[in-house]
Write an enzyme that holds these catalytic residues in place. Structure first.
Site, PDB file in Angstrom:
ATOM      1  N   ALA A 125       0.704  -0.988   0.136  1.00 47.36           N
ATOM      2  CA  ALA A 125      -0.164   0.131   0.356  1.00 47.36           C
ATOM      3  C   ALA A 125       0.854   1.421   0.101  1.00 47.36           C
ATOM      4  O   ALA A 125       2.151   0.855   0.088  1.00 47.36           O
ATOM      5  CB  ALA A 125      -1.233   0.577   0.897  1.00 47.36           C
ATOM      6  N   ASP A 126      -0.199   2.663  -0.458  1.00 44.69           N
ATOM      7  CA  ASP A 126       0.964   3.588  -0.751  1.00 44.69           C
ATOM      8  C   ASP A 126       1.654   4.099   0.606  1.00 44.69           C
ATOM      9  O   ASP A 126       2.707   5.151   0.820  1.00 44.69           O
ATOM     10  CB  ASP A 126       0.445   4.876  -1.446  1.00 44.69           C
ATOM     11  CG  ASP A 126      -0.658   4.800  -1.081  1.00 44.69           C
ATOM     12  OD1 ASP A 126      -1.459   4.263  -0.243  1.00 44.69           O
ATOM     13  OD2 ASP A 126      -1.633   5.142  -2.193  1.00 44.69           O
ATOM     14  N   ARG A 127       0.589   4.055   1.745  1.00 44.03           N
ATOM     15  CA  ARG A 127       1.191   4.668   3.018  1.00 44.03           C
ATOM     16  C   ARG A 127       2.872   3.920   3.222  1.00 44.03           C
ATOM     17  O   ARG A 127       2.959   4.099   4.144  1.00 44.03           O
ATOM     18  CB  ARG A 127       0.335   4.547   3.785  1.00 44.03           C
ATOM     19  CG  ARG A 127       0.016   2.892   3.709  1.00 44.03           C
ATOM     20  CD  ARG A 127      -1.129   2.709   4.771  1.00 44.03           C
ATOM     21  NE  ARG A 127      -1.972   1.895   5.509  1.00 44.03           N
ATOM     22  CZ  ARG A 127      -3.146   0.845   5.062  1.00 44.03           C
ATOM     23  NH1 ARG A 127      -3.517   1.303   3.749  1.00 44.03           N
ATOM     24  NH2 ARG A 127      -3.295   0.002   4.631  1.00 44.03           N
ATOM     25  N   TYR A 128       2.218   2.395   2.941  1.00 46.05           N
ATOM     26  CA  TYR A 128       3.973   1.740   3.751  1.00 46.05           C
ATOM     27  C   TYR A 128       5.038   1.946   2.361  1.00 46.05           C
ATOM     28  O   TYR A 128       6.309   2.117   2.637  1.00 46.05           O
ATOM     29  CB  TYR A 128       3.894   0.358   2.902  1.00 46.05           C
ATOM     30  CG  TYR A 128       2.361   0.153   4.311  1.00 46.05           C
ATOM     31  CD1 TYR A 128       3.113   0.649   5.702  1.00 46.05           C
ATOM     32  CD2 TYR A 128       1.358  -1.357   3.986  1.00 46.05           C
ATOM     33  CE1 TYR A 128       1.986  -0.098   6.481  1.00 46.05           C
ATOM     34  CE2 TYR A 128       0.232  -1.050   4.740  1.00 46.05           C
ATOM     35  CZ  TYR A 128       0.570  -0.511   6.272  1.00 46.05           C
ATOM     36  OH  TYR A 128      -0.515  -1.122   7.096  1.00 46.05           O
ATOM     37  N   THR A 129       5.062   2.817   1.389  1.00 42.29           N
ATOM     38  CA  THR A 129       6.558   3.285   0.789  1.00 42.29           C
ATOM     39  C   THR A 129       6.567   4.860   0.492  1.00 42.29           C
ATOM     40  O   THR A 129       6.143   5.169   0.352  1.00 42.29           O
ATOM     41  CB  THR A 129       5.985   2.103  -0.541  1.00 42.29           C
ATOM     42  OG1 THR A 129       5.158   2.971  -1.521  1.00 42.29           O
ATOM     43  CG2 THR A 129       5.396   0.747  -1.172  1.00 42.29           C
TER      44      THR A 129
END
Length: 712
Positions: A125-129
């Site tokens: 998910a974009d919140r982790y990368t």
């Protein structure tokens, strides 16, 4: 008491007087044009789709450059969709993840976190990368601050964005592209960046270079996923015409009883291959497989192991995998891109390189013009300051003797012959700039500005000078691709041949001509009954007017009885046509349609037929399907309740499929339906005499025509 509802009158200014068809066509056309020019098709110049271009521009503006701290992907994608690209954040993150994927030929984005490593992977998910521009990615935006490309307002007018990026290497040819829009689709293979840069330099020097020379520089695709191009079919065509089909095979090796898959063709996901293998094992078509294991990990990459059963050869399993799964696929290259007017068209590889070189020429020209303007302005100020320095005491006296700034400005202009801009610059100087050392520095700056002015003037006016600069910059950009990761990954095996002919991009391999299957009149394909498909063309006809021609493509590896189509409800008859034969469809209403199968596309095993003859009504149907040898004397006998007729085949015109056919059996005495029809290559006889072909029904002859028999 009945309640009444007061309905206000409709404001006529709010009524759109337009038919639903016109409204739909207008807005559907608008959406189609938007999809083509602003979503799915890349530009031929910077090689990017609008969403990709806006993402890279936002990252450049946020200073997410190599060596700088990366930023959360969610923050980057939200900024893009809020400022530049009014679409969903998920689609933008998907585009970003693809540009950061390990299997991308040139990674444009340096991703931190779980980004895709093999085809089919889903990123975290974009919140982790996090992400930032890679070194090649920064080379696409490096000259934005030099005013090297045109800028336009964004969708809401609150910001500006570039129409193209000042790309220093051709993204479209290096990374390839896939996109589908209304009426257009693009599928550009990736290439080795070193080979593309060498071809750019060669075409810059020799624009009319031969195709053979270009093919030596760019021998074929080079995908980041590796794989192997099998044979030479389609290579020259797609490079010289922009369209061509390549056979691409994954890397499949044999180790004892194991078949190991380590590379996949482009666009083929690991899950797709594994699901196909499981389906083949369950259906019995790959009965020699004992087990399949997915040993893929982030360190070693793709590794699918298929184990053969005892008594079965791993080499045979390997051949079956290539024949029945997407491990060997066809890549249908279609080099479609937008031109300067954002109109899609097909391009050749030579034309795409020329478009990139045209972009580089415009970048060098625009940045030179911008720099020339700055140099000319500074040169003008330095010239005025040097004039003042010739008699600095007089300048000080003028300033000290002036009552106001305006008087001082006027006095300097009159005393030294300078203009208002130069005088204002002198008045704004600090006293420390009047030292002798500053005069020496000023002279050095003036000489440097004069030299730069001449060089820039030459660049603006002389295309040959710009080509020299472009060539030097290509050499510098090529250094980005000197590392081992840019060595060729895709093998070009020109001597190899495909395991089977014909393929689908993401479906199982299909046989073009099946030498084992037979088709009988029951509509059943088997290995025992009927005529061999390799000896002709299979056909099937339904009572509702459908017709199907087939070579047997898509039949399973293991022979077992299967229907000629998934749905054979209402199947009238089937068989195998000899080469050069036609097929006649006879309807109950007395019409006949003569079809040349060469004008109808054959279907695979999954096809349910296409429109053959158009029926006259709900009570009409096809009553006979007659193979025609097209020989002299061949005739059709048609029988109705009160009459019969013999019609020469030569009198029946050949028509395309989907038509109503031609009337050939006039009805008499109130009848309206045919009962049967038959064909004979040598005509028909009745009572020992040959029956002459008639133009009308034999109304005087009663009966069903059973006493009329084929001649010979």
């Amino acid at each position: 008491m009945t309640a009444t509802l007061d309905v206000p009158e409709q404001n006529p200014d709010l009524v759109l007087d337009q038919s639903a068809d016109d409204y739909w066509n207008h807005y559907q056309l608008t959406f189609a044009l938007y999809s083509v020019s602003d979503r799915a098709i890349p530009s031929a110049f910077d090689g990017l789709k609008p969403g990709q271009r806006r993402l890279l521009y936002q990252m450049h503006d946020s200073r997410l450059l190599p060596g700088n701290k990366p930023q959360k992907s969610s923050k980057v994608c939200s900024a893009v969709t809020g400022n530049l690209h009014p679409h969903g954040g998920a689609s933008m993150y998907g585009a970003a993840a693809l540009m950061a994927a390990e299997f991308q030929r040139v990674k444009v984005i340096d991703g931190q976190g779980a980004f895709p490593r093999i085809q089919g992977d889903i990123p975290a998910a974009d919140r982790y990368t996090e992400m930032r521009l890679s070194a090649p990615g920064a080379a696409l935006t490096a000259e934005l601050n030099d005013h090297a490309v045109p800028m336009v307002s964004t969708f809401d007018g609150e910001w500006i964005e570039p129409t193209v990026l000042p790309a220093q290497w051709p993204v479209l040819l290096c990374n390839g592209a896939v996109g589908i829009a209304e009426g257009w689709a693009t599928k550009v293979p990736a290439h080795n960046p070193r080979e593309i840069m060498a071809a750019c330099r060669a075409l810059l020097k020799t624009p009319n270079m031969t195709d053979d020379r270009l093919l030596k520089l760019i021998p074929g695709p080079d995908w980041g996923c590796g794989a192997t191009v099998v044979g030479t079919a389609g290579l020259r065509e797609y490079i010289t015409t922009g369209r061509g089909q390549l056979t691409v095979r994954g890397t499949v090796s044999v180790d004892g009883k194991n078949v190991i898959v380590t590379e996949l063709p482009p666009g083929v996901a690991s899950n797709t291959v594994q699901e196909r293998i499981r389906a083949l094992v369950e259906s019995g078509e790959m009965s020699g497989v004992a087990d399949m294991s997915d040993l893929t990990d982030r360190r070693n990459g793709l590794r699918i192991v298929v184990t053969a059963k005892r008594g079965h050869s791993a080499e045979t399993i390997r051949d079956q995998l290539l024949a029945l799964t997407p491990l060997e696929s066809t890549f249908a290259a279609s080099l479609v891109a937008l031109d300067e007017d954002r109109v899609p068209r097909w391009w050749t590889v030579r034309e795409l390189i020329a478009a990139f070189l045209h972009l580089r020429d415009s970048v060098v020209l625009r940045r030179s013009e911008y720099r020339l303007e700055k140099v000319a302005a500074r040169r003008h100020l330095v010239a005025g300051l040097m004039t003042i320095h010739l008699d600095i005491d007089a300048a000080v006296a003028v300033i000290r003797g002036s009552d106001t700034v305006d008087d001082a400005r006027q006095g300097l202009q009159e005393r030294f012959g300078i203009d208002t801009e130069q005088a204002d610059y002198v008045l704004a100087l600090q006293l420390r700039r009047l030292t002798k050392l500053d005069v020496i520095e000023l002279q050095a700056e003036a000489e440097k500005l004069d030299a730069e002015f001449l060089a820039l003037t030459e660049l603006v006016s002389n295309p040959d000078a710009r080509r020299t600069v472009i060539d030097k910059e290509l050499v510098e950009t090529a250094k980005l691709f000197k590392d081992a990761e840019f060595d060729r990954r895709t093998v070009l095996d020109f001597d190899a041949t495909p395991v089977t002919g014909g393929a689908d991009d993401d479906g199982p391999r299909e046989r073009k001509v099946n030498t084992s299957w037979r088709l009988d009149d029951r509509g059943v394909l088997s290995d025992s009954r009927g005529e061999l498909l390799s000896a002709g063309l299979g056909w099937a006809v339904w009572t509702d007017g459908r017709v199907k021609f087939t070579h047997g493509a898509g039949l399973p590896y293991k022979i077992r009885d299967v229907p000629v189509a998934p749905d054979i409800t209402g199947l009238l008859q089937s068989g195998v046509l000899a080469p050069g034969s036609h097929l006649a469809l006879v309807t109950r209403r007395g019409k006949v349609l003569r079809i040349d199968p060469a004008a109808v596309n054959p279907q695979g095993a999954a096809g349910n037929g296409v429109a053959g003859v158009k029926l006259a009504g709900d009570d009409d149907e096809v009553i006979a399907a007659l193979p025609l040898t097209c020989g002299n004397g061949e005739a059709i006998l048609s029988v109705s309740e009160k009459g019969w007729k013999v019609t020469e085949v030569a009198d029946i015109p050949v028509k395309g499929r989907g038509g109503a056919g031609v009337g050939f059996h006039p009805f008499v005495g109130g009848e309206a339906a045919l009962l049967a029809a038959a064909v004979s290559a040598a005509g028909f006889v009745r009572g020992g005499k040959t029956v002459r072909a008639e133009k009308r029904a034999k109304s005087s002859i009663k009966g069903s025509g059973s006493d009329v028999t084929p001649a010979g």
